[in-house]
Design a protein around this motif. Sequence first.
Motif, PDB file in Angstrom:
ATOM      1  N   ARG A 161      -3.114   9.277 -14.184  1.00 41.83           N
ATOM      2  CA  ARG A 161      -3.614   8.002 -13.668  1.00 41.83           C
ATOM      3  C   ARG A 161      -3.938   8.097 -12.185  1.00 41.83           C
ATOM      4  NH1 ARG A 161      -0.536   2.994 -12.303  1.00 41.83           N
ATOM      5  NH2 ARG A 161      -2.027   1.272 -12.230  1.00 41.83           N
ATOM      6  N   ALA A 162      -3.146   8.882 -11.455  1.00 41.82           N
ATOM      7  CA  ALA A 162      -3.424   9.061 -10.029  1.00 41.82           C
ATOM      8  C   ALA A 162      -4.788   9.716  -9.827  1.00 41.82           C
ATOM      9  CB  ALA A 162      -2.329   9.901  -9.382  1.00 41.82           C
ATOM     10  N   TRP A 163      -5.155  10.630 -10.723  1.00 44.97           N
ATOM     11  CA  TRP A 163      -6.468  11.273 -10.629  1.00 44.97           C
ATOM     12  C   TRP A 163      -7.595  10.286 -10.891  1.00 44.97           C
ATOM     13  CZ3 TRP A 163      -7.708  15.863  -8.615  1.00 44.97           C
ATOM     14  CH2 TRP A 163      -6.667  16.773  -8.405  1.00 44.97           C
ATOM     15  N   MET A 164      -7.376   9.338 -11.806  1.00 41.15           N
ATOM     16  CA  MET A 164      -8.403   8.339 -12.070  1.00 41.15           C
ATOM     17  C   MET A 164      -8.539   7.356 -10.901  1.00 41.15           C
ATOM     18  SD  MET A 164     -10.010   8.960 -14.874  1.00 41.15           S
ATOM     19  CE  MET A 164      -9.909  10.670 -14.279  1.00 41.15           C
ATOM     20  N   ILE A 165      -7.413   7.006 -10.286  1.00 42.11           N
ATOM     21  CA  ILE A 165      -7.460   6.165  -9.096  1.00 42.11           C
ATOM     22  C   ILE A 165      -8.212   6.898  -7.984  1.00 42.11           C
ATOM     23  CG2 ILE A 165      -6.067   5.115  -7.264  1.00 42.11           C
ATOM     24  CD1 ILE A 165      -3.923   4.558  -9.398  1.00 42.11           C
ATOM     25  N   THR A 166      -7.943   8.194  -7.857  1.00 40.67           N
ATOM     26  CA  THR A 166      -8.642   9.011  -6.868  1.00 40.67           C
ATOM     27  C   THR A 166     -10.136   9.052  -7.148  1.00 40.67           C
ATOM     28  OG1 THR A 166      -6.690  10.385  -6.470  1.00 40.67           O
ATOM     29  CG2 THR A 166      -8.832  11.344  -5.929  1.00 40.67           C
ATOM     30  N   ALA A 167     -10.509   9.204  -8.435  1.00 41.93           N
ATOM     31  CA  ALA A 167     -11.930   9.225  -8.797  1.00 41.93           C
ATOM     32  C   ALA A 167     -12.597   7.896  -8.464  1.00 41.93           C
ATOM     33  CB  ALA A 167     -12.084   9.544 -10.283  1.00 41.93           C
ATOM     34  N   PHE A 168     -11.915   6.790  -8.774  1.00 40.05           N
ATOM     35  CA  PHE A 168     -12.480   5.472  -8.461  1.00 40.05           C
ATOM     36  C   PHE A 168     -12.666   5.321  -6.960  1.00 40.05           C
ATOM     37  CE2 PHE A 168     -12.486   0.946  -7.649  1.00 40.05           C
ATOM     38  CZ  PHE A 168     -13.259   0.437  -8.679  1.00 40.05           C
ATOM     39  N   MET A 169     -11.657   5.737  -6.196  1.00 37.16           N
ATOM     40  CA  MET A 169     -11.742   5.659  -4.736  1.00 37.16           C
ATOM     41  C   MET A 169     -12.922   6.481  -4.236  1.00 37.16           C
ATOM     42  SD  MET A 169     -10.296   4.475  -1.949  1.00 37.16           S
ATOM     43  CE  MET A 169     -10.537   4.787  -0.195  1.00 37.16           C
ATOM     44  N   GLY A 170     -13.072   7.688  -4.765  1.00 32.48           N
ATOM     45  CA  GLY A 170     -14.134   8.570  -4.303  1.00 32.48           C
ATOM     46  C   GLY A 170     -15.517   8.074  -4.667  1.00 32.48           C
TER      47      GLY A 170
END
Length: 383
Positions: free
Chosen positions: A204-213
Motif C-alpha cells: 500500500r505504501a508503494w501505491m501511495i508513493t505512485a499516487f504522490m508521484g
Amino acid sequence: MPALTGTAATAATIFLVALCLRPAITAVGPLLPQISTDVGLGEAAQGLLGALPLLAFAFVSPQVHRMAGRLGMERAILAALLVLAVGTLVRSYTGHAGLWVGTMVIGCAIAVGNVLVPAIVKRDYASNVSRATGFYTAFITIGASAASAVAVPIADAVDWRLSLAVWGGLALAVAAVWLPRARISPVPEVVAVTGSVAVWRQPRAWMITAFMGLQSTCFYVLVTWLPTIEIAAGFPERVAGLHLFLFQGMGILGGLAIPLLLRDPGTRRLGAVVASLPVIVAVLGLLAAPGLAVVWAGIAGLGQGAALVTALTLISLGGRTAAETTRLSGMAQSLGYLLAAAGPVAAGVLAEQTGAWDATLVMIVGLGVLQVGAGLIGARSGS
C-alpha cells in the motif's frame, strides 16, 4: 490541543511554513521565456531547470528523518527556511552557474518542509488530519498561485532576477515567526524509529508513493509549461501568467473540498478518483478547444489541489506515529518526486522533437489514468 506548545495559535504557524514551499518554484514557469532569452536555454534545458528542484526532493527526502532526529522537527524546518532564503539569492545573482546551483539548493530546502510538515500536522492535529491537511495545502497553493501571478509584473517592472529573489524575503519572515518553536523543539521525538514498520515493504505504501508521484508529475509539467503552451497557442504572456494563477488558485477550492470524501474510510477511494479526473478532463479540453484555456486551467486547478490533499492525507494516515509518518513521507516524496522530475524534461523533449505540444498533453492524460488506478488501491481501508 497541540502536544508541543499547548496553544492552537502556535500550532497554526505550520501553515505559514506551507506558504514558503512553492513560490520559489512556481515563479519560474511564467518567466521561462525571459530566462531562456537572457541566459540562452532551449526547451530541454528549460525542462531540466524545472526538474532540478524535484530531483533535489527525490534525493533529500529519504534523509530528512535523520536530520530531524538530530535537530528536532522544528529546528530542521528553521534551518530549511534559512537555506531557502540563501538559495533564492544565489539563483538570481551569481551568474549562469548560480542559476543551476541556487535552484538545486532551493529544492533541497523545500524537501525538508515537504517531508516534515505532514508529520507535524499528524502530531498537532491528530483528531482531524484530513481537514488540517486541506488547510495546509491551501496555504501551499496560496503561495504558489501568488508567485505565478506577480512573476511577470515584477519582472516587467524590474527584471526576472528580482522577481525570483523576492521570495527569499518571505522565507526569512516566516523563519522569524517560527524561531520560538525551534527554541523548544524536543530532539528525541523523531529519533525513535527502530522497530517501526518497514514502509518500503508495504504494497500500500508503494501505491501511495505512485499516487504522490503521478499527481506531482502532472502538476509540475503544467506549472512549468502551461504558460509556454498557451503562448504558443497565441495567448499574451501576461494572460498566460494569469491563467497559471487561476490554475493554482482553483487548487485552494479543490483542496478544501476534497476532505469531505477523505474523512470517512468508506469514501476515501471515491475521493482519490474524484481528485484525479479533473486534470484528465482539462487536458483533453486543451487538446480539443485550446481557445477555452481559461476554463481548462480552472478545472485542472481544482483537480490538482484535490489530488495534493489526497496524497498528503494518505501519507499522514499511512503511519501510526509521527516517526513512521516521516518515514512514509520520505519514501513517497523521494520516489514520487523522482518520477515527477522526469515530467518537465520529457515534456520539453517531446515539444522539441515534435514541434508542438500535443504529445505532451497526451502524456499528461496517460499519467492521469494511471493516477486513478494508484488512488483506488492506495486509498483502500486497511494496511
